[in-house]
Scaffold this motif. Structure first.
Motif, PDB file in Angstrom:
ATOM      1  N   ARG A  93       0.818  -1.212   0.000  1.00 24.34           N
ATOM      2  CA  ARG A  93       0.000   0.000   0.000  1.00 24.34           C
ATOM      3  C   ARG A  93       0.856   1.268   0.000  1.00 24.34           C
ATOM      4  O   ARG A  93       0.410   2.313  -0.504  1.00 24.34           O
ATOM      5  CB  ARG A  93      -0.909   0.015   1.222  1.00 24.34           C
ATOM      6  CG  ARG A  93      -2.022  -1.019   1.211  1.00 24.34           C
ATOM      7  CD  ARG A  93      -2.834  -0.955   2.490  1.00 24.34           C
ATOM      8  NE  ARG A  93      -3.569   0.296   2.596  1.00 24.34           N
ATOM      9  CZ  ARG A  93      -4.153   0.725   3.714  1.00 24.34           C
ATOM     10  NH1 ARG A  93      -4.062   0.016   4.823  1.00 24.34           N
ATOM     11  NH2 ARG A  93      -4.810   1.877   3.727  1.00 24.34           N
ATOM     12  N   GLU A  97      -0.614   3.963  -2.449  1.00 19.38           N
ATOM     13  CA  GLU A  97      -1.432   5.039  -1.887  1.00 19.38           C
ATOM     14  C   GLU A  97      -0.672   6.339  -1.685  1.00 19.38           C
ATOM     15  O   GLU A  97      -1.269   7.418  -1.721  1.00 19.38           O
ATOM     16  CB  GLU A  97      -2.076   4.567  -0.585  1.00 19.38           C
ATOM     17  CG  GLU A  97      -3.020   3.386  -0.804  1.00 19.38           C
ATOM     18  CD  GLU A  97      -3.954   3.166   0.357  1.00 19.38           C
ATOM     19  OE1 GLU A  97      -4.517   4.151   0.867  1.00 19.38           O
ATOM     20  OE2 GLU A  97      -4.121   2.001   0.757  1.00 19.38           O
ATOM     21  N   ASP A 137     -12.661   4.252   7.442  1.00 19.75           N
ATOM     22  CA  ASP A 137     -11.250   4.317   7.058  1.00 19.75           C
ATOM     23  C   ASP A 137     -11.090   3.896   5.602  1.00 19.75           C
ATOM     24  O   ASP A 137     -10.433   4.575   4.795  1.00 19.75           O
ATOM     25  CB  ASP A 137     -10.430   3.411   7.978  1.00 19.75           C
ATOM     26  CG  ASP A 137      -8.931   3.700   7.923  1.00 19.75           C
ATOM     27  OD1 ASP A 137      -8.476   4.304   6.931  1.00 19.75           O
ATOM     28  OD2 ASP A 137      -8.221   3.324   8.864  1.00 19.75           O
ATOM     29  N   HIS A 141      -9.703   6.157   2.220  1.00 13.83           N
ATOM     30  CA  HIS A 141      -8.611   5.765   1.315  1.00 13.83           C
ATOM     31  C   HIS A 141      -9.132   5.545  -0.107  1.00 13.83           C
ATOM     32  O   HIS A 141      -8.435   5.848  -1.083  1.00 13.83           O
ATOM     33  CB  HIS A 141      -7.918   4.516   1.843  1.00 13.83           C
ATOM     34  CG  HIS A 141      -7.035   4.787   3.018  1.00 13.83           C
ATOM     35  ND1 HIS A 141      -5.698   5.112   2.884  1.00 13.83           N
ATOM     36  CD2 HIS A 141      -7.285   4.806   4.356  1.00 13.83           C
ATOM     37  CE1 HIS A 141      -5.177   5.307   4.085  1.00 13.83           C
ATOM     38  NE2 HIS A 141      -6.108   5.134   4.988  1.00 13.83           N
ATOM     39  N   GLN A 157      -7.112  -0.985  -5.843  1.00 10.03           N
ATOM     40  CA  GLN A 157      -7.526  -0.938  -4.447  1.00 10.03           C
ATOM     41  C   GLN A 157      -8.762  -1.812  -4.223  1.00 10.03           C
ATOM     42  O   GLN A 157      -8.915  -2.423  -3.165  1.00 10.03           O
ATOM     43  CB  GLN A 157      -7.802   0.497  -4.005  1.00 10.03           C
ATOM     44  CG  GLN A 157      -7.889   0.635  -2.485  1.00 10.03           C
ATOM     45  CD  GLN A 157      -7.910   2.070  -2.039  1.00 10.03           C
ATOM     46  OE1 GLN A 157      -8.798   2.815  -2.440  1.00 10.03           O
ATOM     47  NE2 GLN A 157      -6.961   2.464  -1.217  1.00 10.03           N
ATOM     48  N   HIS A 188      -4.936  10.990   9.207  1.00  6.73           N
ATOM     49  CA  HIS A 188      -5.859  11.211   8.092  1.00  6.73           C
ATOM     50  C   HIS A 188      -6.080  12.699   7.851  1.00  6.73           C
ATOM     51  O   HIS A 188      -6.183  13.135   6.702  1.00  6.73           O
ATOM     52  CB  HIS A 188      -7.203  10.530   8.388  1.00  6.73           C
ATOM     53  CG  HIS A 188      -7.210   9.060   8.187  1.00  6.73           C
ATOM     54  ND1 HIS A 188      -6.627   8.188   9.063  1.00  6.73           N
ATOM     55  CD2 HIS A 188      -7.738   8.287   7.194  1.00  6.73           C
ATOM     56  CE1 HIS A 188      -6.795   6.943   8.641  1.00  6.73           C
ATOM     57  NE2 HIS A 188      -7.458   6.984   7.502  1.00  6.73           N
ATOM     58  N   MET A 207       0.699  10.526   3.538  1.00  4.38           N
ATOM     59  CA  MET A 207       0.175   9.173   3.361  1.00  4.38           C
ATOM     60  C   MET A 207       1.228   8.138   3.730  1.00  4.38           C
ATOM     61  O   MET A 207       0.933   7.137   4.399  1.00  4.38           O
ATOM     62  CB  MET A 207      -0.292   8.964   1.911  1.00  4.38           C
ATOM     63  CG  MET A 207      -0.867   7.578   1.648  1.00  4.38           C
ATOM     64  SD  MET A 207      -2.412   7.237   2.555  1.00  4.38           S
ATOM     65  CE  MET A 207      -3.598   8.079   1.483  1.00  4.38           C
TER      66      MET A 207
END
Length: 227
Positions: A93, A97, A137, A141, A157, A188, A207
């Protein structure tokens, strides 16, 4: 432990790839495969259906199963032991991300930015109520990935969704037990702030920091009431 169907599907895939079977090659009958792997015909059918859905096998009515022309599908094998497998997904990730957040900072439309904000607000409500927030959450994302302006980020994803559920679930469970969820919320918030400010490098770093902190939380022993 991987389910029996998963193990047979993996064994069949390994046989196809390891034996160098070419597209069009016919696989043994269900009865033969059932005997070879010591499982019921139902399990073999389910394994073949799995490989068919992944494009590796073609099933012809009344004829049997054949190797298709597709490339070897990508699969993340389930492993016993928990943490090691979850950490591997978190590492994967990181690259996906962090870059999605950077792209979102430069490409997000007003509507997409609003979706990220809405997801953050929903996450905040759950955290402040001391309630489970895994769905919120994941929503946050996902909104970031969709704002990257490249549909492949969101599509990959989606593929990772089941593994993201595992990694986020484990991380949240330990963070709630140790009173760390407000730290997760703050992470976040920094991602959102950087994207809203159109700061690509800041969004990428925020991130990356968030996911690396999640990995650290998994490695750290849980002590009740610790920050």
């Amino acid at each position: 432990m991987p389910k029996l169907t998963d193990r047979v599907a993996q064994a069949l895939q390994d046989h196809i790839v390891g034996s160098g079977l070419l597209p069009g090659a016919q696989l043994p009958t269900i009865a033969t495969l059932s005997s070879t792997y010591g499982v019921s015909p139902t399990v073999v059918r389910e394994a073949l259906a799995r490989l068919r859905s992944e494009g590796l096998v073609e099933v012809r009515q009344g004829s049997g199963a054949y190797v298709s022309g597709a490339l070897r599908p990508f699969r993340i094998a389930a492993e016993p032991g928990g943490d090691a497998s979850v950490l591997r997904v978190l590492e994967l990730r990181l690259g996906l991300e962090a870059e999605a957040a950077a792209l979102a900072a430069t490409r997000a439309s007003r509507t997409q930015l609003r979706h990220i904000r809405d997801a953050f607000k929903a996450f905040t409500v759950r955290i402040e109520a001391d309630e489970p927030a895994m769905a919120e959450d994941l929503r946050f994302h996902r909104a970031v990935a969709e704002a990257a302006g490249n549909p492949l980020f969101a599509e990959f994803q989606t593929f990772l969704q089941q593994y993201l559920t595992d990694s986020i679930g484990v991380s949240h469970g330990r963070s709630r037990e140790a009173g760390r969820m407000r730290a997760v919320l703050a992470e976040h918030g920094r991602i959102l702030d950087a994207i809203a400010a159109r700061d690509a490098e800041g969004a990428r770093a925020a991130m990356r920091d968030h996911l690396q902190a999640g990995m650290a939380r998994l490695r750290r022993p849980v002590r009740r009431g610790s920050p």
